[in-house]
Design an enzyme around this catalytic site. Structure first.
Site, PDB file in Angstrom:
ATOM      1  N   ASP A  40       2.163 -13.573  -0.542  1.00  0.00           N
ATOM      2  CA  ASP A  40       3.333 -12.745  -0.833  1.00  0.00           C
ATOM      3  C   ASP A  40       3.233 -12.274  -2.282  1.00  0.00           C
ATOM      4  OD1 ASP A  40       6.302 -12.675   0.818  1.00  0.00           O
ATOM      5  OD2 ASP A  40       6.300 -11.957  -1.251  1.00  0.00           O
ATOM      6  N   ASP A  64      -0.415  -8.479  -3.503  1.00  0.00           N
ATOM      7  CA  ASP A  64       0.255  -7.251  -3.082  1.00  0.00           C
ATOM      8  C   ASP A  64      -0.595  -6.677  -1.950  1.00  0.00           C
ATOM      9  OD1 ASP A  64       1.057  -4.638  -2.686  1.00  0.00           O
ATOM     10  OD2 ASP A  64       1.212  -4.150  -4.816  1.00  0.00           O
ATOM     11  N   TYR A 159      10.603   4.285   6.775  1.00  0.00           N
ATOM     12  CA  TYR A 159      10.397   2.981   7.431  1.00  0.00           C
ATOM     13  C   TYR A 159      10.009   3.169   8.903  1.00  0.00           C
ATOM     14  CZ  TYR A 159      11.549  -1.802   8.907  1.00  0.00           C
ATOM     15  OH  TYR A 159      11.501  -3.085   9.419  1.00  0.00           O
ATOM     16  N   LYS A 163       6.480   1.991  10.693  1.00  0.00           N
ATOM     17  CA  LYS A 163       6.421   1.007  11.772  1.00  0.00           C
ATOM     18  C   LYS A 163       5.820   1.596  13.053  1.00  0.00           C
ATOM     19  CE  LYS A 163       8.043  -2.561   9.549  1.00  0.00           C
ATOM     20  NZ  LYS A 163       7.182  -3.729   9.296  1.00  0.00           N
TER      21      LYS A 163
HETATM   22  P1  NAD Z   1      12.276  -9.972   3.810  1.00  0.00           P
HETATM   23  O1  NAD Z   1      12.607  -8.955   2.785  1.00  0.00           O
HETATM   24  O2  NAD Z   1      13.074 -11.228   3.898  1.00  0.00           O
HETATM   25  O3  NAD Z   1      10.737 -10.400   3.701  1.00  0.00           O
HETATM   26  C1  NAD Z   1       9.729  -9.487   3.373  1.00  0.00           C
HETATM   27  C2  NAD Z   1       8.698 -10.217   2.542  1.00  0.00           C
HETATM   28  O4  NAD Z   1       7.625  -9.296   2.273  1.00  0.00           O
HETATM   29  C3  NAD Z   1       9.239 -10.677   1.176  1.00  0.00           C
HETATM   30  O5  NAD Z   1       8.888 -12.024   0.956  1.00  0.00           O
HETATM   31  C4  NAD Z   1       8.551  -9.756   0.182  1.00  0.00           C
HETATM   32  O6  NAD Z   1       8.330 -10.341  -1.081  1.00  0.00           O
HETATM   33  C5  NAD Z   1       7.244  -9.474   0.924  1.00  0.00           C
HETATM   34  N1  NAD Z   1       6.580  -8.266   0.422  1.00  0.00           N
HETATM   35  C6  NAD Z   1       7.147  -7.055   0.210  1.00  0.00           C
HETATM   36  N2  NAD Z   1       6.239  -6.209  -0.283  1.00  0.00           N
HETATM   37  C7  NAD Z   1       5.079  -6.906  -0.385  1.00  0.00           C
HETATM   38  C8  NAD Z   1       3.784  -6.578  -0.858  1.00  0.00           C
HETATM   39  N3  NAD Z   1       3.497  -5.347  -1.321  1.00  0.00           N
HETATM   40  N4  NAD Z   1       2.827  -7.525  -0.816  1.00  0.00           N
HETATM   41  C9  NAD Z   1       3.110  -8.769  -0.365  1.00  0.00           C
HETATM   42  N5  NAD Z   1       4.312  -9.140   0.073  1.00  0.00           N
HETATM   43  C10 NAD Z   1       5.289  -8.221   0.058  1.00  0.00           C
HETATM   44  O7  NAD Z   1      12.358  -9.186   5.198  1.00  0.00           O
HETATM   45  P2  NAD Z   1      12.207  -9.673   6.716  1.00  0.00           P
HETATM   46  O8  NAD Z   1      13.415  -9.235   7.423  1.00  0.00           O
HETATM   47  O9  NAD Z   1      11.776 -11.087   6.798  1.00  0.00           O
HETATM   48  O10 NAD Z   1      11.023  -8.729   7.188  1.00  0.00           O
HETATM   49  C11 NAD Z   1       9.746  -9.223   7.575  1.00  0.00           C
HETATM   50  C12 NAD Z   1       9.059  -8.135   8.389  1.00  0.00           C
HETATM   51  O11 NAD Z   1       9.840  -7.902   9.572  1.00  0.00           O
HETATM   52  C13 NAD Z   1       8.975  -6.788   7.679  1.00  0.00           C
HETATM   53  O12 NAD Z   1       7.749  -6.178   7.988  1.00  0.00           O
HETATM   54  C14 NAD Z   1      10.114  -6.009   8.279  1.00  0.00           C
HETATM   55  O13 NAD Z   1       9.896  -4.630   8.206  1.00  0.00           O
HETATM   56  C15 NAD Z   1      10.085  -6.526   9.702  1.00  0.00           C
HETATM   57  N6  NAD Z   1      11.326  -6.324  10.429  1.00  0.00           N
HETATM   58  C16 NAD Z   1      12.485  -6.907  10.026  1.00  0.00           C
HETATM   59  C17 NAD Z   1      13.642  -6.695  10.763  1.00  0.00           C
HETATM   60  C18 NAD Z   1      14.945  -7.308  10.385  1.00  0.00           C
HETATM   61  O14 NAD Z   1      15.962  -6.967  11.018  1.00  0.00           O
HETATM   62  N7  NAD Z   1      15.016  -8.206   9.419  1.00  0.00           N
HETATM   63  C19 NAD Z   1      13.604  -5.865  11.883  1.00  0.00           C
HETATM   64  C20 NAD Z   1      12.412  -5.297  12.270  1.00  0.00           C
HETATM   65  C21 NAD Z   1      11.273  -5.532  11.531  1.00  0.00           C
END
Ligand code: NAD
Length: 251
Positions: A40, A64, A159, A163
């Site tokens: 992360d 990253d 976004y 996706k």
């Molecule tokens: P979150 O923000 O809690 O977690 C995202 C994580 O990604 C964070 O720890 C952040 O530091 C890390 N991150 C961001 N940019 C980064 C980079 N450049 N390099 C390395 N790490 C990086 O969000 P979440 O809800 O846990 O989302 C996780 C995944 O699920 C994402 O891909 C999100 O798009 C997808 N998603 C989430 C939802 C939802 O409702 N929460 C729905 C559909 C898809």
């Protein structure tokens, strides 16, 4: 609770493991017996995830995913530490920068595509290259897309596009990597409680929750359960699939 130790001895790389869904995936895979490499850009969050994992030689690395240099270094560190590549790779790293199309900036479009789509490409490619080079006979790559990539969503033009790209990328990877025994699948969450959705106004979340046939938002653990299935041999005949974890939203 995990029903078994389906991933005993497997090495799993989880990006975005410092928070939300990624953190829940790390915990679930570790409970199934995997060694987890948490990656992360958030060092403190990744360390916290690590502290929450049940005993094992788990490690956290700062990277990253949108920078090829970081991804190459990460793979090198995993190989150096474990003397083998990850056989399971879950790409959870993702960001939102929401704005309506008419106001969306080029910078916000590029930034979201860089992490969500290019990051998934870089890590998928690097993980697959490492597996193929090692001569491994199997692997499972799981990319976290979104139901929004299928149906679109107000204020998420960048976004949703990223996706949709993740899903297409994963299907293509599945076709190309099947010959190496590497399966590639996408998980499409609906609306899941996490720091990402904490940024969404409550009235919007309430609106979506009311539309969900199962009557509520999802929990990160419910996405993690599906990732564990796709990582395990229980899904050995599944590749190129997109599994919706939405409570029935938009069916
Ligand atoms: P979150 O923000 O809690 O977690 C995202 C994580 O990604 C964070 O720890 C952040 O530091 C890390 N991150 C961001 N940019 C980064 C980079 N450049 N390099 C390395 N790490 C990086 O969000 P979440 O809800 O846990 O989302 C996780 C995944 O699920 C994402 O891909 C999100 O798009 C997808 N998603 C989430 C939802 C939802 O409702 N929460 C729905 C559909 C898809």
């Amino acid at each position: 609770m995990a029903a078994s130790l389906r991933l005993r001895g497997a090495l799993a790389l989880v990006t975005g493991g410092a928070s939300g869904i990624g953190r829940a995936v790390c915990a679930r895979l570790a409970r199934e017996g995997a060694l987890v490499a948490v990656a992360d850009r958030n060092e403190a969050g990744a360390a916290e995830t690590l502290r929450g994992l049940q005993a094992g030689d788990h490690r956290a690395w700062v990277a990253d995913v949108g920078r090829s240099e970081d991804v190459a270094e990460l793979m090198g560190q995993i190989q150096a530490h474990y003397s083998r590549p990850a056989s399971v790779c879950v790409n959870c790293a993702g960001i939102t920068m929401d704005e309506f199309l008419l106001k969306q900036t080029e910078e916000a479009f590029d930034a979201v595509l860089r992490v969500n789509l290019k990051g998934t490409f870089l890590v998928t490619q690097a993980a697959a290259r490492a597996l193929v080079a090692s001569g491994a006979s199997s692997g499972s790559i799981i990319n976290v897309g979104s139901i929004v990539g299928k149906v679109g969503n107000l204020g998420q033009v960048n976004y949703a596009a990223s996706k949709a790209g993740v899903e297409a990328l994963t299907k293509t990877a599945a076709k190309e990597l099947a010959r190496y025994g590497i399966r590639c699948n996408t998980v499409l969450p609906g609306f899941v409680r996490s720091p990402m959705t904490d940024k969404v106004p409550q009235k919007v979340l309430d609106k979506f929750a009311a539309m969900v046939p199962l009557g509520r938002l999802g929990e990160p653990e419910e996405v993690a359960d599906v990732c564990a299935f796709l990582a395990s041999d229980d899904s050995r005949y599944i590749t190129g699939a997109s599994v919706e974890v939405t409570g029935g939203l938009f069916i």
